[in-house]
Design a protein around this motif. Structure first.
Motif, PDB file in Angstrom:
ATOM      1  N   ASP A 128       0.821  -1.210   0.000  1.00 32.04           N
ATOM      2  CA  ASP A 128       0.000   0.000   0.000  1.00 32.04           C
ATOM      3  C   ASP A 128       0.858   1.264   0.000  1.00 32.04           C
ATOM      4  N   LEU A 129       2.042   1.191   0.580  1.00 33.37           N
ATOM      5  CA  LEU A 129       2.924   2.361   0.601  1.00 33.37           C
ATOM      6  C   LEU A 129       3.350   2.766  -0.804  1.00 33.37           C
ATOM      7  N   THR A 130       3.453   1.799  -1.703  1.00 31.65           N
ATOM      8  CA  THR A 130       3.833   2.134  -3.087  1.00 31.65           C
ATOM      9  C   THR A 130       2.773   2.999  -3.765  1.00 31.65           C
ATOM     10  N   LYS A 131       1.529   2.938  -3.268  1.00 34.08           N
ATOM     11  CA  LYS A 131       0.444   3.749  -3.836  1.00 34.08           C
ATOM     12  C   LYS A 131       0.418   5.152  -3.236  1.00 34.08           C
ATOM     13  N   ILE A 132       1.067   5.299  -2.096  1.00 36.92           N
ATOM     14  CA  ILE A 132       1.096   6.598  -1.412  1.00 36.92           C
ATOM     15  C   ILE A 132       2.200   7.486  -1.962  1.00 36.92           C
ATOM     16  N   ASP A 133       3.333   6.871  -2.278  1.00 39.81           N
ATOM     17  CA  ASP A 133       4.477   7.623  -2.803  1.00 39.81           C
ATOM     18  C   ASP A 133       5.276   6.661  -3.675  1.00 39.81           C
ATOM     19  N   ASP A 134       5.529   7.048  -4.913  1.00 38.83           N
ATOM     20  CA  ASP A 134       6.222   6.122  -5.817  1.00 38.83           C
ATOM     21  C   ASP A 134       7.678   5.893  -5.425  1.00 38.83           C
ATOM     22  N   ARG A 135       8.191   6.681  -4.476  1.00 37.23           N
ATOM     23  CA  ARG A 135       9.528   6.411  -3.952  1.00 37.23           C
ATOM     24  C   ARG A 135       9.524   5.224  -2.993  1.00 37.23           C
ATOM     25  N   PHE A 136       8.354   4.916  -2.415  1.00 32.25           N
ATOM     26  CA  PHE A 136       8.260   3.874  -1.392  1.00 32.25           C
ATOM     27  C   PHE A 136       8.174   2.477  -2.010  1.00 32.25           C
ATOM     28  N   VAL A 137       9.112   2.191  -2.878  1.00 29.40           N
ATOM     29  CA  VAL A 137       9.243   0.867  -3.480  1.00 29.40           C
ATOM     30  C   VAL A 137      10.554   0.273  -2.967  1.00 29.40           C
ATOM     31  N   PHE A 138      10.457  -0.864  -2.289  1.00 29.85           N
ATOM     32  CA  PHE A 138      11.627  -1.462  -1.661  1.00 29.85           C
ATOM     33  C   PHE A 138      11.827  -2.863  -2.229  1.00 29.85           C
ATOM     34  N   PRO A 139      12.712  -3.007  -3.205  1.00 36.20           N
ATOM     35  CA  PRO A 139      12.897  -4.284  -3.904  1.00 36.20           C
ATOM     36  C   PRO A 139      13.271  -5.433  -2.966  1.00 36.20           C
ATOM     37  N   ASN A 140      12.645  -6.578  -3.196  1.00 35.64           N
ATOM     38  CA  ASN A 140      12.979  -7.838  -2.510  1.00 35.64           C
ATOM     39  C   ASN A 140      12.757  -7.790  -0.997  1.00 35.64           C
ATOM     40  N   ILE A 141      11.909  -6.883  -0.538  1.00 31.90           N
ATOM     41  CA  ILE A 141      11.664  -6.798   0.900  1.00 31.90           C
ATOM     42  C   ILE A 141      10.760  -7.960   1.313  1.00 31.90           C
ATOM     43  N   THR A 142      11.069  -8.613   2.418  1.00 27.31           N
ATOM     44  CA  THR A 142      10.314  -9.784   2.849  1.00 27.31           C
ATOM     45  C   THR A 142       9.336  -9.477   3.983  1.00 27.31           C
ATOM     46  N   THR A 143       9.554  -8.379   4.710  1.00 28.60           N
ATOM     47  CA  THR A 143       8.588  -7.941   5.722  1.00 28.60           C
ATOM     48  C   THR A 143       7.362  -7.382   5.008  1.00 28.60           C
ATOM     49  N   LYS A 144       6.160  -7.731   5.480  1.00 29.44           N
ATOM     50  CA  LYS A 144       4.933  -7.322   4.787  1.00 29.44           C
ATOM     51  C   LYS A 144       4.422  -5.951   5.207  1.00 29.44           C
ATOM     52  N   TYR A 145       4.716  -5.569   6.466  1.00 23.34           N
ATOM     53  CA  TYR A 145       4.095  -4.357   6.993  1.00 23.34           C
ATOM     54  C   TYR A 145       5.115  -3.433   7.655  1.00 23.34           C
ATOM     55  N   VAL A 146       4.767  -2.166   7.686  1.00 24.62           N
ATOM     56  CA  VAL A 146       5.426  -1.188   8.542  1.00 24.62           C
ATOM     57  C   VAL A 146       4.461  -0.944   9.693  1.00 24.62           C
ATOM     58  N   LYS A 147       4.980  -0.951  10.908  1.00 23.60           N
ATOM     59  CA  LYS A 147       4.109  -0.806  12.069  1.00 23.60           C
ATOM     60  C   LYS A 147       4.624   0.255  13.038  1.00 23.60           C
ATOM     61  N   CYS A 148       3.735   1.180  13.389  1.00 25.42           N
ATOM     62  CA  CYS A 148       4.008   2.022  14.567  1.00 25.42           C
ATOM     63  C   CYS A 148       3.505   1.228  15.763  1.00 25.42           C
ATOM     64  N   MET A 149       4.393   0.989  16.721  1.00 20.64           N
ATOM     65  CA  MET A 149       4.039   0.232  17.919  1.00 20.64           C
ATOM     66  C   MET A 149       4.415   1.050  19.148  1.00 20.64           C
ATOM     67  N   SER A 150       3.538   1.002  20.142  1.00 17.56           N
ATOM     68  CA  SER A 150       3.669   1.902  21.281  1.00 17.56           C
ATOM     69  C   SER A 150       3.402   1.177  22.602  1.00 17.56           C
ATOM     70  N   LYS A 151       3.933   1.746  23.667  1.00 17.28           N
ATOM     71  CA  LYS A 151       3.661   1.220  25.006  1.00 17.28           C
ATOM     72  C   LYS A 151       3.609   2.372  26.006  1.00 17.28           C
ATOM     73  N   ARG A 152       2.505   2.422  26.716  1.00 19.70           N
ATOM     74  CA  ARG A 152       2.365   3.423  27.778  1.00 19.70           C
ATOM     75  C   ARG A 152       3.281   3.077  28.958  1.00 19.70           C
ATOM     76  N   VAL A 153       3.698   4.090  29.656  1.00 22.07           N
ATOM     77  CA  VAL A 153       4.485   3.909  30.878  1.00 22.07           C
ATOM     78  C   VAL A 153       3.538   4.035  32.048  1.00 22.07           C
ATOM     79  N   GLU A 154       3.355   2.939  32.779  1.00 24.63           N
ATOM     80  CA  GLU A 154       2.368   2.938  33.867  1.00 24.63           C
ATOM     81  C   GLU A 154       3.005   2.545  35.186  1.00 24.63           C
TER      82      GLU A 154
END
Length: 238
Positions: A212-238
């Motif tokens: 989907d990133l390739t549809k957002i910006d044509d620069r976001f093409v990463f040849p032979n990449i094996t990871t499927k997703y980019v993820k923002c991941m977070s954890k609250r400090v409690e």
């Protein structure tokens, strides 16, 4: 980056210890995750330049090491990070060899100056991360005005397979508590770091596929990449 580490927080501090296998046997030994000492700043940059830029999926896909300006700019950014006295490093007890590290910084809503880079490859990768974090809407979603961010998690090859990345990510929580930060949030581009973050209790804040990133910006093409997703991941400090 205008954030300053509170003067009453000892530096360097050890934030986390854990047990994992030794490098040359199945014997369990103690590892510690601590602040990167000032005398190791240059060595830390060298570690990232020898490992991270070759291992991280987007850097590898775009062959960032082939573009000198991009390499110089990412190294310069890391040099700014180490000055904040927030970067975490992992050592095996009895050894001063860097087992792994995480390049950390503080993102503040009040910081208005946009980071600028000119290297074509590095700008593409940075813009991908920037896009992901803006879509994650971290400040508003979690109701915070600052959080602990990161740009580079790396484990030395001989120390891999011991859960060190997960333990470094866990160490961010006592670090945040110590310096007064309410949240840690990062754009993870590799399946390995995403799995490590999930094990450390981070939640998925925003997920987008590389396709989907390739549809957002044509620069976001990463040849032979094996990871499927980019993820923002977070954890609250409690």
């Amino acid at each position: 980056m205008t954030w300053k580490r509170p003067e009453n927080v000892p530096y360097p501090s050890v934030w986390h210890t854990f047990q994992a296998k030794d490098t040359d046997s199945d014997q369990m030994v103690t590892y510690r995750v601590q602040d990167l000492p000032e005398e190791r700043f240059n060595e830390a940059i060298t570690h990232m330049m020898e490992h991270f830029v070759y291992d991280e999926p987007t850097c590898r896909a775009k062959n960032i090491v082939s573009e000198q300006q991009s390499i110089e700019e990412i190294a310069e950014l890391w040099r700014e990070f180490v000055k904040l006295h927030l970067v975490l490093v992992c050592f095996k007890e009895g050894s001063d060899e860097i087992a792994g590290m995480n390049m950390l910084y503080v993102s503040q809503q009040s910081d208005k100056e946009e980071y600028q880079c000119k290297g074509k490859v590095w700008k593409c990768i940075y813009d991908l991360v920037d896009y992901t974090m803006k879509e994650a809407n971290v400040y508003e979603r979690y109701g915070v005005d600052k959080y602990l961010g990161a740009m580079g998690l790396s484990v030395a090859p001989k120390y891999r397979g011991r859960g060190i990345a997960t333990e470094i990510l866990r160490a961010r929580i006592p670090l945040c508590k110590g310096v007064g930060l309410p949240l840690t949030s990062t754009c993870f581009t590799a399946i390995g770091s995403q799995v490590a973050a999930a094990k450390a209790g981070y939640e998925e804040t925003y997920v987008v596929s590389y396709d989907d990133l390739t549809k957002i910006d044509d620069r976001f093409v990463f040849p032979n990449i094996t990871t499927k997703y980019v993820k923002c991941m977070s954890k609250r400090v409690e």
